[in-house]
Motif scaffolding. Structure first.
Motif, short mmCIF file in Angstrom:
data_model
loop_
_atom_site.label_atom_id
_atom_site.label_comp_id
_atom_site.label_asym_id
_atom_site.label_seq_id
_atom_site.Cartn_x
_atom_site.Cartn_y
_atom_site.Cartn_z
N ALA A 123 -12.66 17.85 7.49
CA ALA A 123 -12.92 19.29 7.52
C ALA A 123 -13.69 19.74 6.29
CB ALA A 123 -11.60 20.07 7.63
N ALA A 124 -13.46 19.08 5.17
CA ALA A 124 -14.19 19.43 3.94
C ALA A 124 -15.61 18.91 3.96
CB ALA A 124 -13.44 18.88 2.72
N PRO A 151 -2.74 14.04 7.69
CA PRO A 151 -3.23 15.37 7.30
C PRO A 151 -4.35 15.33 6.27
CG PRO A 151 -0.90 15.05 6.65
CD PRO A 151 -1.28 13.93 7.55
N MET A 152 -4.29 14.38 5.34
CA MET A 152 -5.36 14.34 4.32
C MET A 152 -6.66 13.77 4.90
SD MET A 152 -3.92 15.96 2.03
CE MET A 152 -5.13 15.95 0.72
N TRP A 161 1.45 11.17 4.75
CA TRP A 161 0.47 12.14 4.23
C TRP A 161 -0.97 11.75 4.59
CZ3 TRP A 161 2.21 12.72 -1.63
CH2 TRP A 161 3.54 13.17 -1.67
N LEU A 164 -7.64 14.34 8.01
CA LEU A 164 -8.20 15.49 8.73
C LEU A 164 -8.81 16.50 7.76
CD1 LEU A 164 -5.33 16.00 11.34
CD2 LEU A 164 -7.59 14.98 11.75
N ALA A 165 -8.12 16.73 6.66
CA ALA A 165 -8.63 17.68 5.67
C ALA A 165 -9.93 17.17 5.06
CB ALA A 165 -7.58 17.92 4.59
N LEU A 180 -5.64 13.47 -4.24
CA LEU A 180 -6.93 13.45 -3.56
C LEU A 180 -7.68 14.75 -3.90
CD1 LEU A 180 -8.35 11.47 -1.66
CD2 LEU A 180 -7.64 12.90 0.24
N LEU A 224 -10.33 17.03 -2.88
CA LEU A 224 -11.27 17.40 -1.81
C LEU A 224 -12.28 18.44 -2.25
CD1 LEU A 224 -9.07 17.21 1.39
CD2 LEU A 224 -10.53 15.49 0.32
#
Lengths: 266, 266, 266, 266
Positions: free
Chosen positions: D248-249, D241-242, D238, D244-245, D209, D211
Motif C-alpha cells: 500500500a505504501a 499486515p506489514m 505480523w 500489505l502495508a 519496519l 515504511l
C-alpha cells in the motif's frame, strides 16, 4: 494468549550468551581485565593511552606537523586515515584518500617521532601493505560486521581496534570481537564512536557518544574500551568535555583533530 | 524537483530560535552562565552541588536514615519522591506513593538534618502543600511538555528543576524552560535523565544517559545543567562511572539511591 | 559473574503484564476486539472510520470550509484543534490557539454538517466546556503520561482517543490506557502518530510513523487502533501512501490536512 | 554567538546532494521511475513482484519444498541464503551456512521450477560462483557500506538488490547505491528491511519496519523500492499486515518464510 517467550535471540546480553556466543570476549571473573601492550603502550591497565591525529592523512606536511604536536603534548599513538570509507563515490581535492602514499607518510612520521601508528584498513588486499607500517589496525564502524574481513585482519596477528557500528548493540559488538579472538589474535581493543539516535543536538553531529556502554562493556568483557569523542560530536567545542567524560567513565582515548584541537586535550 | 527547504521548524536549534523561540533561556554572550542560589547552595557556579536520596519516600524511617547519610557524606540537597508517576494504575506495597505523608516526612528530615529538599509534583492541586516543604520543585520527564502545569509551577516563585523528556530534543527542552522563564521565575535548572534509544545495554535499563547534551546545552543556554545518572542506568554498578562522567562533562549531580549507592559517590 | 536476570520491569510486554499491569486493556481471547460506537460511527469493526480536518481551528470560515469537504468526501468525524500544545510560549498570528472561540466554531460546524467532532484538551479546567461540543476527547502525545489528567478525562464519560507519546513503548501506552479504563470508561481508542527515531527522511519530519505497532497492539489489546499519518510525515505527498499503508496494516484513520489533502484521501 | 550553520553534511538530503552526491540515483524529473527487468520479472513498473523463500537454504529438500510453494502461490522469484552473516562465529546444526552446496541446490530448484533466484553474497571471492546461479545478487544490510565489495558486485553486471543498513539514513543508502551505479550497472533495487529504534514491540523483534522511507525514497530516486516485511518483525503473525502495508505504501515485496508463512501471502 499470544506467546511472548523469548525463544529467539533478543537485543540484550543474556548469561547464556557469555558462555556460548562470545566465551573468549567474556570475563572469566569480575576482576578479569586484559592488558594489551602495543609498542610499549599498555591499554587496559593503569595508564591512560591517548591516540591522536588528523581524520585523514591529507599530506606529508600535515601528518608531520600533527605528529610533532601529538608527540610534544604527550599522546601515545599517532592516528590518521589514508583509506577512508566515504559515503559517496565522488572525491574532491579536500576530502580524498591518499592511500598507499598516505600509509608511506605515516610510516615516515612514525620513524621520525617515535610514535606507534594506528590506521584504518577497509579492504583485505591492502592488509599486507598497511601492516608494514601500522602498529594497530583499525576496523571502522561500517565494517564491524564484515565478517570475512574481520577474519583476514585477525590473521595478520596485529593488534586490532574494532569500532562499534553506529547502530550495533553491545551484544553484536562483542560477537564481532569474538570473530577476531577465535582466530587466536588476543590483542583486541573495542572503540565506541557514537550511535545513531533521535537527537544529536546539531544537524552536523550525526551521532551521540554513548558513554553508558563503557561501564556496560566492562561488566561483561575483559577487553580494553577506547572512546573516540570527536567523530560523534563533530564539533570542536564539545570534544574536550566529552573526552574528559570518557576518561571519567573508564575509557582510553582515541581522538581526531587538527593541532588546535589536539592542544585542547592537554 | 522536490522541495527540500526547511520552511517549517526542524529538529535542531537554529540561530533564529535563540532570538524568537527561547530568548530568555538563550545565552546573551559566550560567558553567560546563570548562578542560582537555593538555600545557600549555588548551582551553575564553581561548586558541585549534589542532590541525593531515595527514589521514593517509602517511610519516615527510610527518609531519615538516608538523609543522615546524605548529610554525612557531604551532599547538598535531599531528594525523594512522595508523588511519583507510575506507568500503571495499580499499586502494591513496595511501590506506592506516600503523598501528603511523604511530603511531611521530607519536611521533618529537612528540619532535622538542615538539608534543602527537592521533590516532584505532578498535579497543580498539590503545589501549595508541596511548596511549604520543598526548596526546589521537580518537574518530571513525563510532564516536560504539560504546559499549563509548567505555568502553574513557575508562578509559585519556587526554584524549579525541569527534567528533559526521554524523547525530547534540546530545542523542545529549552522551549519548555521558556514557559517557566516567561512567568518571571528565573531560578530554573535543567536536568538530563536519559533518552530513549535503540540500545541501553540491559533489558532493565530503559534509557541511555545523554552526556553530549551537556556541552550542547551550555553552548546555547545560561541555565545550569544537572545530570541524573541513576534513572537511565537503573543499575547500581554503572552509577558511579556515569556520575563521574557527568561531572567531567560539566554537569551538577542529581542522584537516586539507597545508602550503599549514595556511599559509593564519595 | 554479573547478574543479568530481569528482576525489574523491562521494555517489552510480558505475559505477566497482561494480567497485572493492564488487565482491562488486554485481550481475553485471540478474537477479542472491542467495537466502540460514537454518534453512529463504529470503531474496531468492519467499517473504516476516517476522522479528518485541519490541524488548528484557525477561523470560523476555515472550519466550515473544511467540514463541508470532510462531509462531501465521506469521512466520518471532523477533527480540529482549538487548544494546541505549542512547543514555545510565544504566539503569532498564523499559529495561535482559538480556544473557547474555536470550540464554539467546531460546535457550529458539527450542527451544520451533522459530523461528530473530535478535539484535543490539555487542561482539566476546560474539560466541561469542551465536552459540550466534542464527541471524542483527544489526549495528545505530550499528555499521554499526565496521569491526573487522564483520570479527569476518563471521568467525563466521553469517548477518548489516546495518542501514543513519540517516545513511549507499547507497554507504556497500554499502561496509560489502563488509567482510563480503570475509571469505568470503556470507550478508549488508541492512536499512533509517529515516534522519535534516528532518521525521518526530511529535516521537517520530526517523527517516523510506526505501523509495526498496529499488528503488535492488536495482538495484545482489544482496543481499536487509529493511525494519524499526517503528523509524523509532515509532508503532504507522503500522507496518501502512509494513509493507505495504515489501513492495510489494520488501522482506522485520523488525518490532518487542508481540503486538497483531504481530497487526496478519496 | 555560537555558529549553527550547516557547513558540513547533515543527516537529511539537500537539493545539492541530488546534484553532487548521487546524481545517478537521483530522479531527473518527478515521473522518473526506472523499470528493471530480471528474467521476465519487471520491478518498478505496474506489476507487484514478490520474492519469497526461506531465510536459509538449510537442505535440498527444504528449498525444493519451498520453491514448489513459491511457484504454486504465484510469487515471482525464489529467495534463500546459502551464505549468511551470523553475528557470532560459532555454528550449530540448526543455524549453519550451506555455502557452495546451498548455491548448487538453489540452482537446481531454479531449473526445476523455472523461478529466478536472488541470494546474498558477503565475500568477493564467492561472486563468480554465486553469479552462475543467481539472477539477482543481494547485498545485505551489514555490507551496505562495504564499498570495495559494492564495487566488486557492480562489476559482475548482475542485477543487485541493496538492503538498507538498519542504522543508515536514506542519504547514506543512496550514496551506497551510487557506488553501484557509477560502475555502469543500472539494475539496482533498494530494499528496506527494518531500522534500529527504541521500541520494536517484542524482545525478539530487533528492528522496526520503516515504511515512511518508501514515499521518501520515491520522491528522490528513480530506483525501485522493495520491502522485506519478515526480517524486522521476526514474528509470523505480523508479516501479513506489514506485507500489505508495504504494498500500500508503494513497494515491491521480498519475503522470508517457511511454507505456512508464504501461503499467508496469497
Amino acid at each position: 494468549m499470544a506467546d511472548f517467550d523469548n525463544k529467539f535471540p533478543g537485543k540484550d546480553i543474556t548469561p547464556d550468551d557469555l558462555q556460548t556466543k562470545f566465551p573468549l570476549a567474556a570475563k572469566q571473573h569480575p576482576e578479569h581485565f586484559s592488558r594489551i601492550s602495543v609498542a610499549g603502550v599498555e591499554f587496559g591497565g593503569n595508564e591512560l593511552p591517548i591516540m591522536a591525529g588528523p581524520n585523514m592523512v591529507e599530506s606529508r606536511d600535515l601528518i608531520f606537523d600533527i605528529a610533532a604536536n601529538v608527540k610534544r603534548l604527550g599522546a601515545h599513538c599517532l592516528r590518521g586515515g589514508a583509506f577512508k570509507p566515504l559515503s559517496f563515490p565522488y572525491r574532491n581535492a579536500k576530502y580524498n584518500e591518499t592511500r598507499e602514499e598516505g600509509i608511506r607518510w605515516l610510516g615516515e612520521a612514525k620513524e621520525r617521532f617515535g610514535l606507534p601508528v594506528i590506521t584504518e584498513v577497509m579492504d583485505e588486499r591492502y592488509l599486507p601493505m598497511v601492516c608494514e607500517v601500522a602498529d594497530i589496525i583499525q576496523i571502522g564502524s561500517r565494517n564491524m560486521q564484515n565478517y570475512p574481513f574481520l577474519t583476514a585482519c585477525a590473521r595478520t596477528g596485529k593488534p586490532i581496534m574494532l569500532k562499534r557500528h553506529y547502530g550495533a548493540s553491545l551484544r553484536d559488538w562483542l560477537g564481532a570481537a569474538e570473530y577476531l579472538l577465535v582466530e587466536g589474535n588476543e590483542r583486541v581493543l573495542l572503540c565506541e564512536r557514537g550511535v545513531s539516535v533521535p537527537h544529536t543536538h546539531r544537524a552536523t553531529s550525526r551521532y551521540l557518544l554513548d558513554l553508558q556502554v563503557v561501564p556496560a562493556a566492562k561488566e561483561v568483557t575483559h577487553l580494553p574500551i577506547v572512546v573516540d569523542p570527536s567523530h560523534a560530536t563533530f564539533w570542536a567545542p564539545w570534544v574536550t568535555p566529552m573526552a574528559l567524560a570518557s576518561v571519567a567513565a573508564g575509557a582510553d582515548l582515541y581522538c581526531d583533530g587538527r593541532p588546535p584541537l589536539t592542544g585542547s586535550l592537554q
